[in-house]
Design a protein around this motif. Sequence first.
Motif, PDB file in Angstrom:
ATOM      1  N   UNK A 197      64.574  87.550  12.216  1.00 15.69           N
ATOM      2  CA  UNK A 197      63.823  88.651  12.825  1.00 15.69           C
ATOM      3  C   UNK A 197      62.424  88.777  12.200  1.00 15.69           C
ATOM      4  N   UNK A 198      61.774  87.612  12.020  1.00 17.55           N
ATOM      5  CA  UNK A 198      60.445  87.586  11.433  1.00 17.55           C
ATOM      6  C   UNK A 198      59.381  87.399  12.513  1.00 17.55           C
ATOM      7  N   UNK A 199      58.257  88.052  12.336  1.00 16.51           N
ATOM      8  CA  UNK A 199      57.130  87.867  13.247  1.00 16.51           C
ATOM      9  C   UNK A 199      55.963  87.242  12.476  1.00 16.51           C
ATOM     10  N   UNK A 200      55.032  86.686  13.227  1.00  9.78           N
ATOM     11  CA  UNK A 200      53.888  86.018  12.618  1.00  9.78           C
ATOM     12  C   UNK A 200      52.939  87.047  11.999  1.00  9.78           C
ATOM     13  N   UNK A 201      52.561  86.781  10.745  1.00  6.11           N
ATOM     14  CA  UNK A 201      51.623  87.662  10.028  1.00  6.11           C
ATOM     15  C   UNK A 201      50.500  86.810   9.441  1.00  6.11           C
ATOM     16  N   UNK A 202      49.566  87.466   8.812  1.00  9.22           N
ATOM     17  CA  UNK A 202      48.443  86.754   8.203  1.00  9.22           C
ATOM     18  C   UNK A 202      48.109  87.358   6.852  1.00  9.22           C
ATOM     19  N   UNK A 203      47.732  86.489   5.921  1.00  7.98           N
ATOM     20  CA  UNK A 203      47.209  86.933   4.628  1.00  7.98           C
ATOM     21  C   UNK A 203      45.695  86.756   4.656  1.00  7.98           C
ATOM     22  N   UNK A 204      44.996  87.697   4.028  1.00  7.24           N
ATOM     23  CA  UNK A 204      43.534  87.700   4.116  1.00  7.24           C
ATOM     24  C   UNK A 204      42.920  87.765   2.721  1.00  7.24           C
ATOM     25  N   UNK A 205      41.993  86.844   2.481  1.00  5.98           N
ATOM     26  CA  UNK A 205      41.224  86.864   1.241  1.00  5.98           C
ATOM     27  C   UNK A 205      39.796  87.284   1.542  1.00  5.98           C
ATOM     28  N   UNK A 206      39.247  88.134   0.670  1.00  3.23           N
ATOM     29  CA  UNK A 206      37.887  88.652   0.870  1.00  3.23           C
ATOM     30  C   UNK A 206      37.029  88.293  -0.341  1.00  3.23           C
ATOM     31  N   UNK A 207      35.827  87.829  -0.059  1.00  2.00           N
ATOM     32  CA  UNK A 207      34.890  87.478  -1.130  1.00  2.00           C
ATOM     33  C   UNK A 207      33.516  88.057  -0.787  1.00  2.00           C
ATOM     34  N   UNK A 208      32.964  88.837  -1.709  1.00  2.00           N
ATOM     35  CA  UNK A 208      31.636  89.422  -1.525  1.00  2.00           C
ATOM     36  C   UNK A 208      30.615  88.587  -2.290  1.00  2.00           C
ATOM     37  N   UNK A 209      29.575  88.166  -1.598  1.00  2.00           N
ATOM     38  CA  UNK A 209      28.544  87.332  -2.201  1.00  2.00           C
ATOM     39  C   UNK A 209      27.364  88.196  -2.626  1.00  2.00           C
ATOM     40  N   UNK A 210      26.934  88.004  -3.849  1.00  2.00           N
ATOM     41  CA  UNK A 210      25.745  88.730  -4.322  1.00  2.00           C
ATOM     42  C   UNK A 210      24.601  87.740  -4.485  1.00  2.00           C
ATOM     43  N   UNK A 211      23.385  88.262  -4.569  1.00  2.00           N
ATOM     44  CA  UNK A 211      22.195  87.409  -4.656  1.00  2.00           C
ATOM     45  C   UNK A 211      22.205  86.560  -5.925  1.00  2.00           C
ATOM     46  N   UNK A 212      22.878  87.042  -6.976  1.00  2.00           N
ATOM     47  CA  UNK A 212      22.869  86.329  -8.256  1.00  2.00           C
ATOM     48  C   UNK A 212      23.890  85.191  -8.292  1.00  2.00           C
ATOM     49  N   UNK A 213      24.837  85.184  -7.361  1.00  2.00           N
ATOM     50  CA  UNK A 213      25.922  84.209  -7.402  1.00  2.00           C
ATOM     51  C   UNK A 213      25.567  82.952  -6.618  1.00  2.00           C
ATOM     52  N   UNK A 214      26.112  81.835  -7.097  1.00  2.00           N
ATOM     53  CA  UNK A 214      25.900  80.563  -6.415  1.00  2.00           C
ATOM     54  C   UNK A 214      27.212  79.792  -6.355  1.00  2.00           C
ATOM     55  N   UNK A 215      28.287  80.499  -6.029  1.00  2.00           N
ATOM     56  CA  UNK A 215      29.611  79.889  -5.998  1.00  2.00           C
ATOM     57  C   UNK A 215      29.844  79.161  -4.680  1.00  2.00           C
ATOM     58  N   UNK A 216      30.811  78.234  -4.702  1.00  2.00           N
ATOM     59  CA  UNK A 216      31.261  77.589  -3.470  1.00  2.00           C
ATOM     60  C   UNK A 216      32.077  78.624  -2.691  1.00  2.00           C
ATOM     61  N   UNK A 217      31.565  79.033  -1.559  1.00  2.00           N
ATOM     62  CA  UNK A 217      32.175  80.142  -0.806  1.00  2.00           C
ATOM     63  C   UNK A 217      33.591  79.803  -0.368  1.00  2.00           C
ATOM     64  N   UNK A 218      33.798  78.601   0.144  1.00  2.00           N
ATOM     65  CA  UNK A 218      35.138  78.239   0.618  1.00  2.00           C
ATOM     66  C   UNK A 218      36.136  78.166  -0.534  1.00  2.00           C
TER      67      UNK A 218
END
Length: 270
Positions: A226-247
């Motif tokens: 009795x399971x339905x399809x769900x999704x997990x969500x990751x959030x990343x906030x980019x600041x002007x000082x950061x230079x990380x690989x977004x993906x």
Amino acid sequence: MDSRLIGVNQQFADIFQSDALYLSGKLLNNFSNIIYSHFIAAIEKFQDGEEQANFEFYSKGHFYLSYFKILHDIEQNINAVILICADVTRLKRREKVLILNNQKLHDHLFIDDLTGLPNKMAFDRFIQEKVVKNKQTLYAFMKIDLDHFKKFNQVHSYTYGDEILTEIGRLLNDELNADYAHIFRLNSASFVIVVQGMTPWAVLTLAERLKIKIMQENIVLDTLKNEILTASIGIYHLSAEQDHDILQQLDLAVRQAKAQGQNSIHVLST
């Protein structure tokens, strides 16, 4: 301004379904307002120092180019203007074909074949053209990863899985406002949304709404459980000082969301 034809060949007269002898000596504005307006514009260009001018016009199913060139007298005053009208219909048609082919190439490169959404190449281009060049804008990234989608394909078939991905892509796209959010499909079960100009709280609220929308579709994952399809969500906030690989940051955020249990949201700490 008076402009009188002092010599006309029949090829020119044919454009206006007339006779060369009839047009000879006629004022331009008496038989073609379009050509006359081009003539006036050409004179203005000549007065600014240009030696020639050309314009496009459409008449009776054909595209034409009107070309004007000045003739000077011995004192370098304008003595006459040569006018040539060329039928460029074939060229315009070829141009249209090239535009269509370029659009097809664009679609092939930057549009996901299954969902019709922009793909990873489009995402990479967006990052370079929008995000990298505009670091002062507040950007947030949201990766939506469908839970246990590999199992879903194995249970229901990959064909049905593709149908569900298309449905989810359409649902997410319909929920977003294109003024501040852009959606991309990265791979089989993942979508990335780029949000600009929103507070962290507003981004989290949007993620919650999208997560609930997916649940409300009631797409069966496992009938026995009795399971339905769900999704997990990751959030990343980019600041002007950061230079990380977004993906990479989004992948980490999603892994931490799934570690909390499916149908979860995790905001990556900066």
